[in-house]
Scaffold this motif. Structure first.
Motif, PDB file in Angstrom:
ATOM      1  N   TRP A  45     -31.420  44.254 129.390  1.00 42.87           N
ATOM      2  CA  TRP A  45     -31.542  45.699 129.152  1.00 42.87           C
ATOM      3  C   TRP A  45     -32.856  46.021 128.439  1.00 42.87           C
ATOM      4  CZ3 TRP A  45     -29.027  50.148 130.379  1.00 42.87           C
ATOM      5  CH2 TRP A  45     -29.268  51.267 129.571  1.00 42.87           C
ATOM      6  N   PHE A  46     -33.163  45.264 127.381  1.00 43.30           N
ATOM      7  CA  PHE A  46     -34.384  45.504 126.617  1.00 43.30           C
ATOM      8  C   PHE A  46     -35.625  45.345 127.499  1.00 43.30           C
ATOM      9  CE2 PHE A  46     -37.944  43.795 124.158  1.00 43.30           C
ATOM     10  CZ  PHE A  46     -38.117  44.790 123.204  1.00 43.30           C
ATOM     11  N   VAL A  47     -35.657  44.270 128.270  1.00 44.10           N
ATOM     12  CA  VAL A  47     -36.820  44.004 129.131  1.00 44.10           C
ATOM     13  C   VAL A  47     -36.947  45.067 130.211  1.00 44.10           C
ATOM     14  CG1 VAL A  47     -37.800  42.398 130.813  1.00 44.10           C
ATOM     15  CG2 VAL A  47     -36.799  41.521 128.690  1.00 44.10           C
ATOM     16  N   ALA A  48     -35.829  45.444 130.834  1.00 40.42           N
ATOM     17  CA  ALA A  48     -35.875  46.433 131.911  1.00 40.42           C
ATOM     18  C   ALA A  48     -36.328  47.796 131.406  1.00 40.42           C
ATOM     19  CB  ALA A  48     -34.498  46.541 132.570  1.00 40.42           C
ATOM     20  N   VAL A  49     -35.708  48.255 130.322  1.00 40.28           N
ATOM     21  CA  VAL A  49     -36.056  49.576 129.779  1.00 40.28           C
ATOM     22  C   VAL A  49     -37.489  49.584 129.258  1.00 40.28           C
ATOM     23  CG1 VAL A  49     -35.560  51.212 127.917  1.00 40.28           C
ATOM     24  CG2 VAL A  49     -33.685  50.211 129.238  1.00 40.28           C
ATOM     25  N   GLY A  50     -37.851  48.556 128.489  1.00 40.57           N
ATOM     26  CA  GLY A  50     -39.205  48.503 127.955  1.00 40.57           C
ATOM     27  C   GLY A  50     -40.248  48.354 129.046  1.00 40.57           C
ATOM     28  N   GLY A  51     -39.949  47.550 130.073  1.00 36.08           N
ATOM     29  CA  GLY A  51     -40.906  47.347 131.160  1.00 36.08           C
ATOM     30  C   GLY A  51     -41.165  48.617 131.946  1.00 36.08           C
ATOM     31  N   VAL A  52     -40.099  49.320 132.318  1.00 31.88           N
ATOM     32  CA  VAL A  52     -40.273  50.562 133.074  1.00 31.88           C
ATOM     33  C   VAL A  52     -40.996  51.603 132.232  1.00 31.88           C
ATOM     34  CG1 VAL A  52     -39.062  52.503 134.140  1.00 31.88           C
ATOM     35  CG2 VAL A  52     -38.281  50.169 134.561  1.00 31.88           C
ATOM     36  N   ALA A  53     -40.597  51.734 130.969  1.00 34.10           N
ATOM     37  CA  ALA A  53     -41.251  52.716 130.095  1.00 34.10           C
ATOM     38  C   ALA A  53     -42.734  52.415 129.947  1.00 34.10           C
ATOM     39  CB  ALA A  53     -40.577  52.719 128.723  1.00 34.10           C
ATOM     40  N   LEU A  54     -43.094  51.135 129.801  1.00 32.31           N
ATOM     41  CA  LEU A  54     -44.497  50.770 129.625  1.00 32.31           C
ATOM     42  C   LEU A  54     -45.304  51.047 130.886  1.00 32.31           C
ATOM     43  CD1 LEU A  54     -46.798  49.546 128.034  1.00 32.31           C
ATOM     44  CD2 LEU A  54     -46.013  47.272 128.745  1.00 32.31           C
ATOM     45  N   SER A 140     -38.749  59.411 131.929  1.00 32.92           N
ATOM     46  CA  SER A 140     -39.109  60.546 131.066  1.00 32.92           C
ATOM     47  C   SER A 140     -39.704  60.051 129.751  1.00 32.92           C
ATOM     48  CB  SER A 140     -37.874  61.414 130.787  1.00 32.92           C
ATOM     49  OG  SER A 140     -37.356  61.951 131.978  1.00 32.92           O
ATOM     50  N   GLY A 141     -39.085  59.010 129.178  1.00 36.79           N
ATOM     51  CA  GLY A 141     -39.626  58.445 127.946  1.00 36.79           C
ATOM     52  C   GLY A 141     -41.007  57.856 128.147  1.00 36.79           C
ATOM     53  N   GLY A 142     -41.185  57.139 129.256  1.00 34.01           N
ATOM     54  CA  GLY A 142     -42.496  56.551 129.537  1.00 34.01           C
ATOM     55  C   GLY A 142     -43.576  57.590 129.749  1.00 34.01           C
ATOM     56  N   SER A 143     -43.244  58.668 130.454  1.00 29.61           N
ATOM     57  CA  SER A 143     -44.239  59.723 130.682  1.00 29.61           C
ATOM     58  C   SER A 143     -44.594  60.431 129.382  1.00 29.61           C
ATOM     59  CB  SER A 143     -43.712  60.730 131.706  1.00 29.61           C
ATOM     60  OG  SER A 143     -42.593  61.435 131.206  1.00 29.61           O
ATOM     61  N   THR A 154     -52.928  49.970 123.622  1.00 34.94           N
ATOM     62  CA  THR A 154     -52.210  49.419 122.466  1.00 34.94           C
ATOM     63  C   THR A 154     -51.113  50.361 122.000  1.00 34.94           C
ATOM     64  OG1 THR A 154     -54.183  48.225 121.728  1.00 34.94           O
ATOM     65  CG2 THR A 154     -52.446  48.576 120.100  1.00 34.94           C
ATOM     66  N   VAL A 155     -51.434  51.637 121.930  1.00 36.09           N
ATOM     67  CA  VAL A 155     -50.439  52.629 121.520  1.00 36.09           C
ATOM     68  C   VAL A 155     -49.289  52.659 122.517  1.00 36.09           C
ATOM     69  CG1 VAL A 155     -50.014  55.095 121.200  1.00 36.09           C
ATOM     70  CG2 VAL A 155     -52.072  54.058 120.239  1.00 36.09           C
ATOM     71  N   SER A 156     -49.608  52.611 123.808  1.00 35.49           N
ATOM     72  CA  SER A 156     -48.571  52.631 124.839  1.00 35.49           C
ATOM     73  C   SER A 156     -47.646  51.432 124.720  1.00 35.49           C
ATOM     74  CB  SER A 156     -49.209  52.664 126.233  1.00 35.49           C
ATOM     75  OG  SER A 156     -49.914  53.859 126.454  1.00 35.49           O
ATOM     76  N   VAL A 157     -48.221  50.244 124.494  1.00 31.83           N
ATOM     77  CA  VAL A 157     -47.423  49.026 124.391  1.00 31.83           C
ATOM     78  C   VAL A 157     -46.494  49.086 123.180  1.00 31.83           C
ATOM     79  CG1 VAL A 157     -47.517  46.542 123.956  1.00 31.83           C
ATOM     80  CG2 VAL A 157     -49.066  47.568 125.621  1.00 31.83           C
ATOM     81  N   VAL A 158     -47.038  49.448 122.026  1.00 33.26           N
ATOM     82  CA  VAL A 158     -46.222  49.506 120.806  1.00 33.26           C
ATOM     83  C   VAL A 158     -45.132  50.562 120.936  1.00 33.26           C
ATOM     84  CG1 VAL A 158     -46.237  50.005 118.338  1.00 33.26           C
ATOM     85  CG2 VAL A 158     -48.077  48.643 119.347  1.00 33.26           C
ATOM     86  N   ALA A 159     -45.498  51.735 121.452  1.00 34.04           N
ATOM     87  CA  ALA A 159     -44.512  52.817 121.594  1.00 34.04           C
ATOM     88  C   ALA A 159     -43.424  52.437 122.595  1.00 34.04           C
ATOM     89  CB  ALA A 159     -45.203  54.099 122.033  1.00 34.04           C
TER      90      ALA A 159
END
Length: 223
Positions: A45-54, A140-143, A154-159
């Motif tokens: 879940w963490f990898v999927a959500v974080g990957g798509v958002a990034l 929506s979160g990623g956008s 860097t900001v995108s990755v951390v966020a």
């Protein structure tokens, strides 16, 4: 960085309290390979959500102006996402089970007992990055992150990492309850599962409505 994290936080909270992923973890904890499958689901879940958002954040911020302003298409993306979220919210509300009726049980719930850790992680990816309702929320979160980061990788990755951490709190909660309460966890988790399954449509309708309105407003303000 604060803007990217702060503006995406409400969406992350919406992903966090999505009922079905939490139900999946509760069901896994009552199976033969409970802990292993639950942790595999949490990681997936963490990898999927974080990957798509990034990925979405990097794409949304790629056309930023030299002064850091988000591209015009990022505003229209938010508007489109907002409208889609509102439409799905209406559909969820219309499809909610009426009083006295049992909501239909998804097929995967019946097969959780036979899951391996790989299947558990795969279900997490399916629910977090492919399921239309959650996918809309994560995109929506990623956008939102991309528009606020304005091309700063860097900001995108951390966020995106912070977004994924917050979005994972909901699926981590049953694991914490299970580990910390021992034998008492069974009854608590069963009650949690029953409530979430029964109110899934209503909860998702409200979440999608609120976040959809936010995305629509954010998009209009960027034009």
């Amino acid at each position: 960085m604060g803007a990217a994290i702060g503006q995406s936080l409400p969406v992350a909270l919406g992903v966090m309290i999505s009922p079905l992923p939490i139900v999946a973890v509760v069901l896994m904890l009552s199976s033969a390979k409970g802990k292993v499958n639950a942790f595999a689901f949490l990681l997936g879940w963490f990898v999927a959500v974080g990957g798509v958002a990034l990925v979405v954040a990097l794409l949304a911020g790629s056309g930023a102006d030299d002064d850091g302003a988000a591209p015009a298409w990022a505003a229209w993306l938010k508007i489109v996402l907002g409208v889609l979220l509102l439409l799905v919210a209406v559909r969820q509300w219309q499809g909610r089970p009426r009083a006295g009726t049992e909501p239909p049980t998804p097929r995967w719930m019946q097969a959780v007992d036979t899951f391996t850790p790989v299947k558990a992680a795969g279900l997490a990816v399916l629910l977090g990055a492919i399921n239309p309702k959650n996918l809309l929320l994560v995109v929506s979160g990623g956008s939102t992150i991309g528009a606020a980061a304005a091309g700063d990788t860097t900001v995108s990755v951390v966020a995106a990492i912070v977004f994924a951490v917050v979005a994972s709190i909901g699926v981590a909660l049953p694991v914490v309850v299970y580990v910390s309460t021992g034998d008492r966890a069974g009854k608590m988790l069963d009650e949690m599962k029953a409530w979430l399954v029964g109110h899934n449509a209503v909860v998702m309708a409200v979440l999608l409505l609120v976040i959809g309105a936010k995305m629509l407003g954010d998009g209009i303000s960027l034009l």
